[in-house]
Design an enzyme around this catalytic site. Sequence first.
Site, PDB file in Angstrom:
ATOM      1  N   PHE A  40       0.825  -1.263  -0.088  1.00  0.00           N
ATOM      2  CA  PHE A  40      -0.093  -0.111   0.042  1.00  0.00           C
ATOM      3  C   PHE A  40       0.824   1.162   0.128  1.00  0.00           C
ATOM      4  O   PHE A  40       1.794   1.399   0.805  1.00  0.00           O
ATOM      5  CB  PHE A  40      -0.820  -0.081   1.353  1.00  0.00           C
ATOM      6  CG  PHE A  40      -1.900   1.314   1.369  1.00  0.00           C
ATOM      7  CD1 PHE A  40      -2.635   1.483   0.415  1.00  0.00           C
ATOM      8  CD2 PHE A  40      -1.600   2.146   2.569  1.00  0.00           C
ATOM      9  CE1 PHE A  40      -3.388   2.576   0.512  1.00  0.00           C
ATOM     10  CE2 PHE A  40      -2.424   3.318   2.623  1.00  0.00           C
ATOM     11  CZ  PHE A  40      -3.151   3.672   1.523  1.00  0.00           C
TER      12      PHE A  40
ATOM     13  N   GLU B 199      12.373   3.579   1.918  1.00  0.00           N
ATOM     14  CA  GLU B 199      11.506   3.680   3.230  1.00  0.00           C
ATOM     15  C   GLU B 199      12.302   3.759   4.675  1.00  0.00           C
ATOM     16  O   GLU B 199      11.806   3.550   5.686  1.00  0.00           O
ATOM     17  CB  GLU B 199      10.565   2.742   3.223  1.00  0.00           C
ATOM     18  CG  GLU B 199       9.546   2.828   2.006  1.00  0.00           C
ATOM     19  CD  GLU B 199       9.028   4.287   1.582  1.00  0.00           C
ATOM     20  OE1 GLU B 199       8.919   5.100   2.559  1.00  0.00           O
ATOM     21  OE2 GLU B 199       8.633   4.628   0.429  1.00  0.00           O
TER      22      GLU B 199
END
Length: 179
Positions: free
Chosen positions: A10, A89
Site C-alpha cells: 500500500f 523507506e
Amino acid sequence: MACEDSTWVFGYGSLISKPNFEFIQKKRGRVKGYMRRFWQMNTDHRGAPESPGRVATLVKQEGSEVWGYAYEVSKKTKKQVFDYLAVREKCGYKLVEISFFSEEGEEIVASCFMGTKDNPEFLEFEEMQKTAEIISKSSGHSGTNREYLDNLVLAVKEHFPEENDQYLSELSEKVKGLL
C-alpha cells in the site's frame, strides 16, 4: 483477482505517483482508521542528520481514511521490490500489514511502511506551524522537503479527488505562506 503467491504493497505518499518498482497491477482504494500526517522525521531523502525533514506517515484515527494505491507484486519480484523499498523507506519506517479496501469493495491485506511509536524518528505529534517551518527549509539527497509535499498534494488531488485531506491542504498553504 490476485495471482497465487503474490503480495500487495500500500502506497499513500510518494508511492502514489512514483512507485519505481515492477508490479502486476494497482488498485485504487483506502485504508480505514488512519490519517496521513507529516510526523516522520527524515534525515536522508528530504532532510539531513543536523536538520531532519518531515515526510508522510499514517497515524491511527478512528473514523478517518487515507486513499492510495495497493500494488500487487509477484512472488518472483517480491524480494527485489522489498529490498528496494527497505532502502527507500528507511529512517524509521516499519513494515506492517494493513487492510486495504479497493474502490470495488475488495478487502486486501497489504504491506505498508509507516512510522511507529517505537522509533526515534516518529514524532507522534507536532504543531502544524512547526512542521511547515521545517518543511520550508529542509532538503536531502532526493530534493527539497517542500517539493515532496507539493508532489504529494498534487498526486492526491489528481489521483484521489474524492479524498478531502484538510491537513495536507492546510500544511501546504502554511508552507507557501513562509516562502
